[in-house]
Design a protein around this motif. Structure first.
Motif, PDB file in Angstrom:
ATOM      1  N   HIS A 223     -19.894   0.568   0.172  1.00  0.00           N
ATOM      2  CA  HIS A 223     -20.089   1.135   0.910  1.00  0.00           C
ATOM      3  C   HIS A 223     -18.468   1.821   2.231  1.00  0.00           C
ATOM      4  N   VAL A 224     -19.156   2.776   1.910  1.00  0.00           N
ATOM      5  CA  VAL A 224     -17.826   4.063   2.669  1.00  0.00           C
ATOM      6  C   VAL A 224     -17.646   3.411   4.255  1.00  0.00           C
ATOM      7  N   VAL A 225     -16.198   3.065   4.863  1.00  0.00           N
ATOM      8  CA  VAL A 225     -16.869   3.119   6.544  1.00  0.00           C
ATOM      9  C   VAL A 225     -16.327   5.196   6.507  1.00  0.00           C
ATOM     10  N   ALA A 226     -17.015   5.343   7.053  1.00  0.00           N
ATOM     11  CA  ALA A 226     -17.476   6.495   7.483  1.00  0.00           C
ATOM     12  C   ALA A 226     -16.721   6.832   8.888  1.00  0.00           C
ATOM     13  N   GLY A 227     -15.979   8.390   8.723  1.00  0.00           N
ATOM     14  CA  GLY A 227     -14.713   8.729   9.867  1.00  0.00           C
ATOM     15  C   GLY A 227     -13.172   7.987   9.073  1.00  0.00           C
ATOM     16  N   SER A 228     -13.437   6.698   8.223  1.00  0.00           N
ATOM     17  CA  SER A 228     -11.888   6.491   8.438  1.00  0.00           C
ATOM     18  C   SER A 228     -10.944   7.370   7.374  1.00  0.00           C
ATOM     19  N   TRP A 229      -9.781   7.270   8.011  1.00  0.00           N
ATOM     20  CA  TRP A 229      -8.770   8.401   7.215  1.00  0.00           C
ATOM     21  C   TRP A 229      -8.647   8.360   5.777  1.00  0.00           C
TER      22      TRP A 229
ATOM     23  N   ILE B 135       0.483  -0.822  -0.483  1.00  0.00           N
ATOM     24  CA  ILE B 135       0.310   0.051   0.348  1.00  0.00           C
ATOM     25  C   ILE B 135       1.061   1.526   0.264  1.00  0.00           C
ATOM     26  N   ALA B 136       0.606   2.302  -1.215  1.00  0.00           N
ATOM     27  CA  ALA B 136       1.955   2.687  -1.155  1.00  0.00           C
ATOM     28  C   ALA B 136       1.595   4.065  -0.020  1.00  0.00           C
ATOM     29  N   ASP B 137       0.250   4.276   0.430  1.00  0.00           N
ATOM     30  CA  ASP B 137       0.168   6.237   0.867  1.00  0.00           C
ATOM     31  C   ASP B 137       0.289   5.617   2.144  1.00  0.00           C
ATOM     32  N   ILE B 138       0.516   6.748   3.258  1.00  0.00           N
ATOM     33  CA  ILE B 138       1.005   6.260   4.717  1.00  0.00           C
ATOM     34  C   ILE B 138      -0.243   6.229   5.724  1.00  0.00           C
ATOM     35  N   PRO B 139      -0.234   5.191   6.407  1.00  0.00           N
ATOM     36  CA  PRO B 139      -1.458   5.377   7.102  1.00  0.00           C
ATOM     37  C   PRO B 139      -1.295   6.613   7.997  1.00  0.00           C
ATOM     38  N   LYS B 140      -2.642   7.647   9.010  1.00  0.00           N
ATOM     39  CA  LYS B 140      -3.016   8.298   8.885  1.00  0.00           C
ATOM     40  C   LYS B 140      -2.055   9.772   8.531  1.00  0.00           C
ATOM     41  N   GLY B 141      -1.718   9.214   6.839  1.00  0.00           N
ATOM     42  CA  GLY B 141      -1.297  10.500   6.282  1.00  0.00           C
ATOM     43  C   GLY B 141      -1.950  11.088   5.787  1.00  0.00           C
ATOM     44  N   THR B 142      -1.645  11.953   4.672  1.00  0.00           N
ATOM     45  CA  THR B 142      -2.433  12.482   3.334  1.00  0.00           C
ATOM     46  C   THR B 142      -2.997  11.282   2.748  1.00  0.00           C
ATOM     47  N   PRO B 143      -4.459  10.344   2.417  1.00  0.00           N
ATOM     48  CA  PRO B 143      -4.583   9.562   1.387  1.00  0.00           C
ATOM     49  C   PRO B 143      -4.803  10.026   0.146  1.00  0.00           C
ATOM     50  N   ARG B 144      -4.232   8.757  -1.132  1.00  0.00           N
ATOM     51  CA  ARG B 144      -4.034   9.267  -1.965  1.00  0.00           C
ATOM     52  C   ARG B 144      -2.498   9.688  -2.171  1.00  0.00           C
ATOM     53  N   GLU B 145      -1.444  10.051  -1.183  1.00  0.00           N
ATOM     54  CA  GLU B 145      -0.340  10.365  -1.313  1.00  0.00           C
ATOM     55  C   GLU B 145       0.938   9.356  -1.285  1.00  0.00           C
ATOM     56  N   ALA B 146       1.628   8.579  -2.611  1.00  0.00           N
ATOM     57  CA  ALA B 146       2.847   7.917  -2.167  1.00  0.00           C
ATOM     58  C   ALA B 146       3.485   8.386  -0.899  1.00  0.00           C
ATOM     59  N   GLY B 147       4.389   7.235  -0.155  1.00  0.00           N
ATOM     60  CA  GLY B 147       5.309   7.663   0.806  1.00  0.00           C
ATOM     61  C   GLY B 147       6.397   6.907   0.085  1.00  0.00           C
ATOM     62  N   LEU B 148       7.507   6.939   0.626  1.00  0.00           N
ATOM     63  CA  LEU B 148       8.972   7.225   0.300  1.00  0.00           C
ATOM     64  C   LEU B 148       9.269   5.904   0.345  1.00  0.00           C
ATOM     65  N   GLY B 149       8.735   4.768   0.992  1.00  0.00           N
ATOM     66  CA  GLY B 149       8.965   3.668   1.644  1.00  0.00           C
ATOM     67  C   GLY B 149       8.684   2.842   0.491  1.00  0.00           C
ATOM     68  N   ILE B 150       8.063   3.104  -0.236  1.00  0.00           N
ATOM     69  CA  ILE B 150       7.525   2.333  -1.429  1.00  0.00           C
ATOM     70  C   ILE B 150       8.852   2.698  -2.380  1.00  0.00           C
ATOM     71  N   VAL B 151       9.287   3.647  -2.922  1.00  0.00           N
ATOM     72  CA  VAL B 151      10.561   4.349  -3.331  1.00  0.00           C
ATOM     73  C   VAL B 151      11.545   3.591  -3.315  1.00  0.00           C
ATOM     74  N   THR B 152      11.338   3.426  -1.808  1.00  0.00           N
ATOM     75  CA  THR B 152      13.124   3.076  -0.962  1.00  0.00           C
ATOM     76  C   THR B 152      13.499   1.576  -1.436  1.00  0.00           C
ATOM     77  N   LEU B 153      12.004   0.821  -1.945  1.00  0.00           N
ATOM     78  CA  LEU B 153      12.663  -0.609  -1.823  1.00  0.00           C
ATOM     79  C   LEU B 153      12.562  -1.008  -3.010  1.00  0.00           C
ATOM     80  N   ALA B 154      12.566   0.123  -4.121  1.00  0.00           N
ATOM     81  CA  ALA B 154      12.145  -0.296  -5.394  1.00  0.00           C
ATOM     82  C   ALA B 154      13.431   0.121  -6.181  1.00  0.00           C
ATOM     83  N   LYS B 155      14.136   1.398  -5.345  1.00  0.00           N
ATOM     84  CA  LYS B 155      15.514   1.298  -5.743  1.00  0.00           C
ATOM     85  C   LYS B 155      16.519   0.294  -5.115  1.00  0.00           C
ATOM     86  N   ILE B 156      16.969  -0.096  -4.067  1.00  0.00           N
ATOM     87  CA  ILE B 156      17.097  -0.853  -3.423  1.00  0.00           C
ATOM     88  C   ILE B 156      17.027  -2.167  -3.930  1.00  0.00           C
ATOM     89  N   SER B 157      16.077  -2.842  -4.598  1.00  0.00           N
ATOM     90  CA  SER B 157      15.412  -4.283  -4.881  1.00  0.00           C
ATOM     91  C   SER B 157      16.092  -3.878  -6.791  1.00  0.00           C
TER      92      SER B 157
END
Length: 272
Positions: free
Chosen positions: A209-215, A172-194
């Motif tokens: 069904h959309v879970v109300a209140g979910s970030w 999952i590319a976006d960061i929990p509790k971060g900005t939804p639908r914005e990739a974090g650097l973790g997945i970029v780092t994995l692609a770089k080192i692998s």
């Protein structure tokens, strides 16, 4: 003539009464609520509860998937993943419930899940589909201490080893509790080192069904709808990528996953 006094006026007239009233409202009920929540959390995290819930979720997802009609125009995900195996399949939070259904059954895959107790249910379900799991954070390698505490560094090393051994990775590319639908650097780092490519992907159902209140506005897929699965062109990250290139790739991955998501939404008619 009698005069009616409101609750606010009554409390304002005597601060002592206000203090007593607030104490009686806060202390006893809130203590009971905390106790009940604690008991509920312990119960839900027990092995018996996790197993029962995982089995129920697994059965429900299989039923939902069996009742879906694949939307015309969906990608040949199996062909793409076979061509670029082992790859890092990137998706958004809230769509991960459908990921097990579009991975090729003849290819080994692993998925990164958080280390929270609540993620144990997800792990049970994912493993039941034949996908192995790793626990840790894949989000913010730049925040070194917190990243290590959440098992991020170990997770990256473990995923690199799996990729080198011929297993694909669902991440999952976006960061929990971060900005939804914005990739974090973790997945970029994995692609770089692998040295392995990232395949941006999305899976959307017309009935959900959309879970109300979910970030991340998690969607629970519902039966008897249409399913669209879209995969974009693979994205590679150079082994010598510096900070500027890493950020550029992060933005490229964000755009690519969201483009796949919007294309899937259009196919099932949830986006005009």
């Amino acid at each position: 003539m009698s005069q009616t006094v409101s609750d606010d006026e009554y409390l304002e007239a005597d601060p002592a009464r206000q203090s007593d009233m607030e104490g009686s409202v806060r202390r006893e009920p809130s203590g009971r609520r905390r106790k009940r929540r604690g008991v509920f959390r312990r119960l839900m995290r027990s092995q018996a509860a996790v197993g029962a819930i995982g089995t129920a979720v697994l059965g429900a997802l299989r039923f939902v998937h069996a009742s879906q009609r694949l939307a015309p125009g969906s990608s040949d995900v199996s062909g793409l993943l076979h061509s670029h195996h082992p790859a890092i399949v990137a998706m958004w939070h809230g769509q991960h419930l459908l990921a097990p259904f579009y991975r090729p059954r003849d290819l080994p895959y692993a998925a990164l899940l958080s280390r929270s107790a609540d993620a144990e249910i997800n792990a049970r379900v994912v493993e039941a589909f034949g996908i192995s799991t790793l626990r840790g954070s894949g989000g913010r390698p730049g925040k070194a201490r917190r990243f290590r505490e959440k098992g991020g560094a170990r997770a990256l090393v473990a995923m690199r080893r799996l990729l080198q051994g011929g297993s694909g990775i669902f991440m999952i590319a976006d960061i929990p509790k971060g900005t939804p639908r914005e990739a974090g650097l973790g997945i970029v780092t994995l692609a770089k080192i692998s040295g392995r490519p990232i395949v941006p992907a999305a899976a959307v159902t017309s009935r959900h069904h959309v879970v109300a209140g979910s970030w991340d506005r998690t969607r629970i897929p519902l039966p008897f709808g249409r399913l669209a699965v879209i995969a974009g062109e693979p994205i590679s990250v150079p082994a010598d990528a510096d900070e500027a290139v890493m950020e550029e790739k992060r933005r490229e991955i964000t755009r690519a996953i969201e483009a796949a998501n919007l294309a899937a939404e259009r196919l099932v008619g949830t986006l005009r």
